[in-house]
Design an enzyme around this catalytic site. Structure first.
Site, PDB file in Angstrom:
ATOM      1  N   SER A 248     -12.219 -13.363  37.424  1.00  0.00           N
ATOM      2  CA  SER A 248     -12.407 -14.295  36.321  1.00  0.00           C
ATOM      3  C   SER A 248     -13.894 -14.397  35.957  1.00  0.00           C
ATOM      4  O   SER A 248     -14.549 -13.382  35.720  1.00  0.00           O
ATOM      5  CB  SER A 248     -11.813 -15.656  36.703  1.00  0.00           C
ATOM      6  OG  SER A 248     -11.742 -16.516  35.609  1.00  0.00           O
TER       7      SER A 248
ATOM      8  N   ASP B  92      -9.530  -9.153  36.650  1.00  0.00           N
ATOM      9  CA  ASP B  92      -9.330  -9.993  35.458  1.00  0.00           C
ATOM     10  C   ASP B  92     -10.628 -10.682  35.024  1.00  0.00           C
ATOM     11  O   ASP B  92     -10.680 -11.912  34.885  1.00  0.00           O
ATOM     12  CB  ASP B  92      -8.235 -11.025  35.708  1.00  0.00           C
ATOM     13  CG  ASP B  92      -7.247 -11.117  34.548  1.00  0.00           C
ATOM     14  OD1 ASP B  92      -7.213 -10.186  33.716  1.00  0.00           O
ATOM     15  OD2 ASP B  92      -6.502 -12.103  34.463  1.00  0.00           O
TER      16      ASP B  92
ATOM     17  N   HIS C 187      -3.250 -14.832  35.514  1.00  0.00           N
ATOM     18  CA  HIS C 187      -4.670 -14.768  35.845  1.00  0.00           C
ATOM     19  C   HIS C 187      -4.978 -15.207  37.276  1.00  0.00           C
ATOM     20  O   HIS C 187      -5.944 -14.716  37.870  1.00  0.00           O
ATOM     21  CB  HIS C 187      -5.435 -15.657  34.858  1.00  0.00           C
ATOM     22  CG  HIS C 187      -6.915 -15.599  34.978  1.00  0.00           C
ATOM     23  ND1 HIS C 187      -7.653 -14.468  34.726  1.00  0.00           N
ATOM     24  CD2 HIS C 187      -7.816 -16.554  35.338  1.00  0.00           C
ATOM     25  CE1 HIS C 187      -8.936 -14.714  34.909  1.00  0.00           C
ATOM     26  NE2 HIS C 187      -9.064 -15.974  35.283  1.00  0.00           N
TER      27      HIS C 187
END
Length: 309
Positions: free
Chosen positions: A136, A163, A238
């Site tokens: 992230s 991600d 996610h």
């Protein structure tokens, strides 16, 4: 003094697959800033306990996520013969991305002198084989560090983003803004791996997506120079690679896949191991197998892309 022998987490299994736990026994520990090794921030370290010299992975946690929330994923990676160092960038108070990058750089500089003090005596880090990863916003931090937004005394040999996200939209991105929207524009001369999630760009009720289009994994891959690999975990969200309880907690605010979270951790962990094996250890068989036949993974990978040159 913190030591890996103090951990309550240890396991060892025998397997030939990167998607299963490796055959190397590992232990983990939390290292405080008060430790005699003087780390610049709190660290979560997972490392083998068997005598040998091992490559090192620096892992950057995501936005508002504790570094220990990835313990199962990081143990999986370490069990294949890697030392994993995961800094904690903040606790209660959020910091600017630039501050996270600076902390990551300080931890990188600490590795040469500090890490050997924390490891068991006969476990040695091979810092000539140092890789970066992050999830992230931590993926953004990892890429920023690799791109030189903070100087480090050590060089990185590979980077794999899980991600990664540059911001909430192209017009709303915290500094430094990494994405240029120009193909192959990242000034990196090291191999790049990207793992994306198929549901990360979807909202959860009224809550916006955590990995929106145009600032997520797809654009990070588009701007990476070869050699670069791309894997999309099509049916997962996610935060689905977090530890089981934390992934379940995150599913209240973040779109989550219906499949097994354990399979997602095995899938992500196996891809990371195969990528590191190829580019740190010059053992490309596992990565080639995944690229040639993605169905060997415990999760659906679609698409899988490899750009050689």
């Amino acid at each position: 003094m913190a030591s890996l022998s103090e951990s309550e987490n240890a396991f060892a299994t025998s397997t030939n697959s990167v998607f299963d736990q490796g055959s190397v026994k590992v232990k983990s520990c939390n290292v405080k800033t008060s430790d005699p090794s003087s780390p610049p921030t709190e660290l979560f370290i997972v490392a083998p306990v068997e005598e040998n010299t091992y490559p090192v992975l620096l892992f950057c946690h995501g936005f508002c996520i504790d570094n220990t929330w990835y313990s199962q994923l990081l143990q999986h990676i370490s069990s294949h013969g890697y030392i994993v160092v995961a800094p904690q960038f903040y606790r209660c108070m959020l910091v600017f991305v630039k501050d996270e990058i600076d902390i990551a750089a300080k931890v990188t500089d600490w590795l040469s002198t500090g890490l050997p003090q924390v490891l068991k005596v006969k476990v040695k880090p091979n810092l000539s084989k140092l890789a970066l990863s992050g999830h992230s916003r931590g993926g953004k931090v990892a890429f920023a560090l690799a791109l030189g937004h903070a100087p480090t005394s050590l060089k990185f040999s590979a980077i794999i983003g899980i991600d990664p996200v540059d911001g909430s939209s192209p017009s709303c991105r915290p500094e430094p803004k990494l994405l240029t929207y120009v193909p192959r524009s990242f000034n990196l001369e090291i191999p790049v791996g990207i793992i994306g999630t198929g549901l990360g760009d979807q909202s959860k009720c009224i809550i916006p997506p955590f990995a929106p289009d145009d600032v997520n994994h797809a654009e990070f891959f588009n701007e990476s120079k070869p050699p670069s690999c791309y894997f999309l975990a099509k049916d997962y969200g996610h935060c689905d690679m977090l530890d089981e309880s934390k992934a379940n907690l995150a599913s209240w605010v973040c779109r989550s896949g219906e499949g097994s979270k354990e399979d997602m951790r095995r899938g992500v962990g196996g891809i990371v191991v195969a990528f590191l094996n190829a580019y740190l250890e010059n053992e490309s068989r596992d990565l080639k197998d995944i690229l040639d036949k993605p169905s060997i993974a415990p999760i659906l990978l679609d698409p899988v892309i490899f750009v050689k040159d």
